[in-house]
Design an enzyme around this catalytic site. Structure first.
Site, PDB file in Angstrom:
ATOM      1  N   ASP A 188       0.829  -1.199   0.000  1.00 20.75           N
ATOM      2  CA  ASP A 188       0.000   0.000   0.000  1.00 20.75           C
ATOM      3  C   ASP A 188       0.868   1.256   0.000  1.00 20.75           C
ATOM      4  OD1 ASP A 188       0.367   1.077   2.793  1.00 20.75           O
ATOM      5  OD2 ASP A 188      -0.453  -0.872   3.334  1.00 20.75           O
ATOM      6  N   ILE A 189       0.263   2.389  -0.289  1.00 19.66           N
ATOM      7  CA  ILE A 189       1.007   3.629  -0.494  1.00 19.66           C
ATOM      8  C   ILE A 189       1.777   4.056   0.748  1.00 19.66           C
ATOM      9  CG2 ILE A 189      -0.906   5.158   0.145  1.00 19.66           C
ATOM     10  CD1 ILE A 189      -0.022   6.959  -2.242  1.00 19.66           C
TER      11      ILE A 189
END
Length: 265
Positions: free
Chosen positions: A127-128
């Site tokens: 994820d970011i």
């Protein structure tokens, strides 16, 4: 990939052309996956939808064998570009996305790889807000084996959490935490160091549910402060600096291919 409508002059046969049937070659879906058009299953869907031609005849029969060096293969009317297979390790920084298409224009992992002549994609995702090791390739079949939950390839993470999880909490993580999709558990979890207000753990998981680690720690009351992937199967992040890329060694590629083959049995 182009998405324009199929040329109505092309004749859907539902069968492989005669030339394709006579070739020993490779399975068509494997050739498409190797060209970076997705996993083998996704490529089978392209074939079933009538979007793939061999020697100007639409093929919908699975298992068709082709010789990409001798036969013309098209997808949605566009000739298939057979690229050399490429394998990279990338140290993804926080703020970089793993998707190939991002309408927001955020930096992408594939932009960190210094080649532009192959359609690359990430093997799995982070994820970011997470950083660490991401493998990037144009080998769709290997990517499918290394990311599909049924194959259970080990991923190793270094996790910094708020607080000091005790022995009972660690045992809960080993036994499994219930999420909406089912139980999520750590195959291995070790305490690496304890600080006044945080703890660093190393975890090994074999499934990849969405934001799995953050969610399981939230369930037991310990917020994840930092999440770094340090290994995928036999490939280690090592001292690769954030934002940098390196090619996988032949030995690493061989071990990944063997791990995917063994896990898929």
């Amino acid at each position: 990939m182009s998405t324009h409508r199929k040329n109505p002059k092309r004749r859907p046969t539902g069968r492989p052309p005669a030339a394709a049937k006579q070739q020993p070659g490779e399975r068509l879906q494997k050739v498409l996956a190797a060209a970076g058009l997705g996993s083998r299953r996704q490529c089978e869907e392209l074939i079933a939808a009538g979007r793939v031609e061999v020697d100007r005849g639409i093929v919908t029969e699975m298992g068709t064998r082709v010789d990409p060096a001798e036969q013309q293969i098209r997808v949605d009317g566009v000739p298939l570009a057979i690229s050399k297979r490429q394998y990279f390790a990338v140290n993804k920084p926080v703020g970089v996305v793993c998707t190939n298409r991002d309408p927001s224009g955020r930096p992408r992992v594939v932009d960190l790889v210094p080649i532009r002549d192959a359609r690359l994609f990430t093997i799995g995702r982070l994820d970011i807000s997470s950083d660490g090791l991401i493998l990037v390739t144009n080998d769709g079949e290997l990517a499918n084996r290394l990311t599909h939950p049924r194959y259970g390839v080990a991923k190793t993470y270094r996790v910094t959490v708020a607080g000091r999880p005790d022995r009972d909490v660690i045992e809960k993580l080993r036994k499994g935490i219930h999420l909406a999709e089912g139980f999520a558990r750590a195959e291995r979890i070790d305490v690496k160091s304890r600080r006044k207000e945080s703890t660093i753990l190393e975890m090994v998981l074999r499934e990849g549910k969405n934001r799995e680690i953050r969610r399981i720690f939230a369930r037991i009351g310990h917020k994840v402060l930092r999440l770094t992937r340090v290994a995928v199967g036999p490939v280690r992040l090592g001292d690769l600096p954030p934002g940098e890329t390196r090619r996988l060694t032949r030995e690493e590629i061989r071990l990944l291919q063997r791990e995917g083959a063994v896990a898929g049995r």
